[in-house]
Write a protein that holds these residues in place. Structure first.
Motif, short mmCIF file in Angstrom:
data_model
loop_
_atom_site.label_atom_id
_atom_site.label_comp_id
_atom_site.label_asym_id
_atom_site.label_seq_id
_atom_site.Cartn_x
_atom_site.Cartn_y
_atom_site.Cartn_z
N SER A 187 -9.32 0.70 -1.84
CA SER A 187 -9.96 -0.12 -0.85
C SER A 187 -11.34 0.43 -0.53
O SER A 187 -11.53 1.64 -0.40
CB SER A 187 -9.11 -0.18 0.41
OG SER A 187 -9.67 -1.08 1.32
N ASN A 228 -6.36 -9.72 -0.11
CA ASN A 228 -6.90 -8.35 -0.15
C ASN A 228 -8.36 -8.28 0.30
O ASN A 228 -9.01 -7.26 0.14
CB ASN A 228 -6.76 -7.76 -1.55
CG ASN A 228 -7.59 -8.51 -2.58
OD1 ASN A 228 -7.95 -9.68 -2.40
ND2 ASN A 228 -7.87 -7.85 -3.68
N CYS A 265 -12.07 -4.46 0.82
CA CYS A 265 -11.41 -5.08 -0.31
C CYS A 265 -11.12 -4.03 -1.39
O CYS A 265 -11.90 -3.12 -1.59
CB CYS A 265 -12.31 -6.19 -0.88
SG CYS A 265 -11.51 -7.21 -2.13
#
Length: 123
Positions: free
Chosen positions: A22, A59, A80
């Motif tokens: 992420s 996501n 993301c």
């Protein structure tokens, strides 16, 4: 785009890869020069039509989404794990010029700078 991705195309997850890391992105945009006033009005309507239909991927977490007052542009802080999703978002509205910059919290940046400074000072 969603229909294309679900049909087995590589559009969905970077050729089947899951990035898994992420990352925060500061996404900025500015309106491209359109031409006449009527062309601006048509572009504005098209932007709103397209954006209303956009479905945020699971996501793609939006932490901040703001528009500059009195201007045709804004900022989004998104988190993301797939840079392809960020690229797809930035490609969705060609009336705008997008920039997506990976960012980190200031405390992480300062900690990293202090670590490298200590390492460098020990050389």
């Amino acid at each position: 785009m969603r229909a294309v991705a679900e049909s087995g195309s590589t559009v969905g997850k970077a050729q089947g890869r899951s990035w898994g890391l992420s990352m925060k992105y500061m996404i900025t945009w500015n309106e491209r020069s359109q031409g006449s006033a009527i062309e601006y009005e048509r572009a504005q309507q098209r932007i709103l039509d397209v954006f209303r239909k956009w479905e945020k991927p699971a996501n793609f977490n939006i932490e901040m989404f703001v528009i500059r007052v009195g201007d045709w542009g804004g900022y989004m802080l998104a988190d993301c794990d797939d840079p392809v999703e960020v690229h797809k978002f930035a490609s969705m509205l060609p009336a705008f010029e997008f920039q997506a910059r990976p960012v980190i919290p200031i405390e992480d940046a300062v900690r990293g700078e202090l670590e490298v400074m200590a390492w460098r000072d020990n050389l």
